[in-house]
Design an enzyme around this catalytic site. Sequence first.
Site, PDB file in Angstrom:
ATOM      1  N   HIS A 102       4.767   4.395  36.850  1.00  0.00           N
ATOM      2  CA  HIS A 102       5.639   4.771  35.733  1.00  0.00           C
ATOM      3  C   HIS A 102       6.183   3.564  34.984  1.00  0.00           C
ATOM      4  O   HIS A 102       6.776   3.713  33.907  1.00  0.00           O
ATOM      5  CB  HIS A 102       6.782   5.682  36.218  1.00  0.00           C
ATOM      6  CG  HIS A 102       7.904   4.977  36.902  1.00  0.00           C
ATOM      7  ND1 HIS A 102       7.987   4.844  38.266  1.00  0.00           N
ATOM      8  CD2 HIS A 102       9.011   4.362  36.405  1.00  0.00           C
ATOM      9  CE1 HIS A 102       9.096   4.198  38.589  1.00  0.00           C
ATOM     10  NE2 HIS A 102       9.731   3.880  37.476  1.00  0.00           N
ATOM     11  N   SER A 142      12.591  -0.388  39.758  1.00  0.00           N
ATOM     12  CA  SER A 142      11.330   0.345  39.898  1.00  0.00           C
ATOM     13  C   SER A 142      10.141  -0.604  40.009  1.00  0.00           C
ATOM     14  O   SER A 142      10.072  -1.628  39.316  1.00  0.00           O
ATOM     15  CB  SER A 142      11.125   1.253  38.684  1.00  0.00           C
ATOM     16  OG  SER A 142      12.009   2.332  38.697  1.00  0.00           O
ATOM     17  N   ASP A 170       2.764   7.291  42.593  1.00  0.00           N
ATOM     18  CA  ASP A 170       3.410   6.406  41.610  1.00  0.00           C
ATOM     19  C   ASP A 170       3.133   4.952  41.992  1.00  0.00           C
ATOM     20  O   ASP A 170       4.003   4.245  42.509  1.00  0.00           O
ATOM     21  CB  ASP A 170       4.910   6.697  41.566  1.00  0.00           C
ATOM     22  CG  ASP A 170       5.609   5.952  40.435  1.00  0.00           C
ATOM     23  OD1 ASP A 170       4.920   5.415  39.555  1.00  0.00           O
ATOM     24  OD2 ASP A 170       6.859   5.918  40.451  1.00  0.00           O
TER      25      ASP A 170
END
Length: 360
Positions: free
Chosen positions: A152, A308, A216
């Site tokens: 992402h 992230s 992910d």
Amino acid sequence: MSPASRQRYFWEGCAVLLIIATIGVAAQGSCRMDDGGPGECIELLQCQQHVSVITAIRSGRAPTSEYARLRRLVCAIRAGNVLLLCCPAESLLPSDCGLTAQPDRIVGGEDAYVGGWPWIAMLYGSPTPSSDKLFFCGGSLITSRYVLTAAHCIYRGDVSTIDLVRLGEHTVSRDIDCENNDFGQQRCAPHPQDIRPESAVLHPNYDRPGCLRCNDIALIRLSANARLNEFVRPVCLPINPVQQMGFAASEFIGKFGWAAGWGSVGRSLFDTRQPDVLQQVQLQVLSCSSPGVLCALGPGKDTCRGDSGGPFVLSDSRGLRFFLVGVTSSGNVVCATEGVSTRYTAVHEHIPWITQTLRP
């Protein structure tokens, strides 16, 4: 005839015998090892495992019959009788990995030591085409040419949204990071390395319908090799946890690992304060109902927005090396919410995809 001459004539003979069989084989690409495992068709000297076999044969530590096995692994021939052999995909991963000078927005975290997490990377660019440029995600160096991050973090798989990958950073506002060791001696890191990305590959099953944020995970190939040193060094991957780490992946639960990053240190969605210094936090791995995911939690501690793609690592049973077991994926809207864990993409469950995607 000298051993070197015998070796040369052996490989030239292989080229003559096998050239017909290899006509039409791609000069480089995926292949299968003799045990059926994934491999990469590369030049002999680029495959450390095969070079080690030849060295062992020359020194008498391996039988000459091993030559026959190497001959079966020839997958292509380039001009000038340059042989390409099928090399185990995992052999593209470095053996000198997971080492750190670390003594035994991250919320509730603490400043990391300079060089404490030498594999951590920062992604700089635009998270979306309409957003400003900034350091917006993390990643982990797994070879001198590849960074593992969250899918992402790469907008629609378009690597052009990432201007550069920074390695060897610690304090963003300083060009040179220094600190004193336990003996009062100053220790300084060199300038951070800014490398443009060459390409990116998202997991093919990322964000599939009905499974938001599944798989992910993504690989960024750098446009040049990172210069490895004490402050820039790859992390180990858990290819075989029992053999490498001393315990099985099922035993990750209950163990304490480390996450690191420059993400938001504020709990609120509207508190976007980001630290100048790399933060680290210790979290405990919890049981997680989602497949392909690790969950981790610490009292009042968490990774947050901007972390992230960054690393979550466990050390081996001897405390000698760190292994990347999780890629920071998602958490609660309010970071460090009591009793709510953060999700990390489980690296050990994606090893086949990683090793098959790597190229020399």
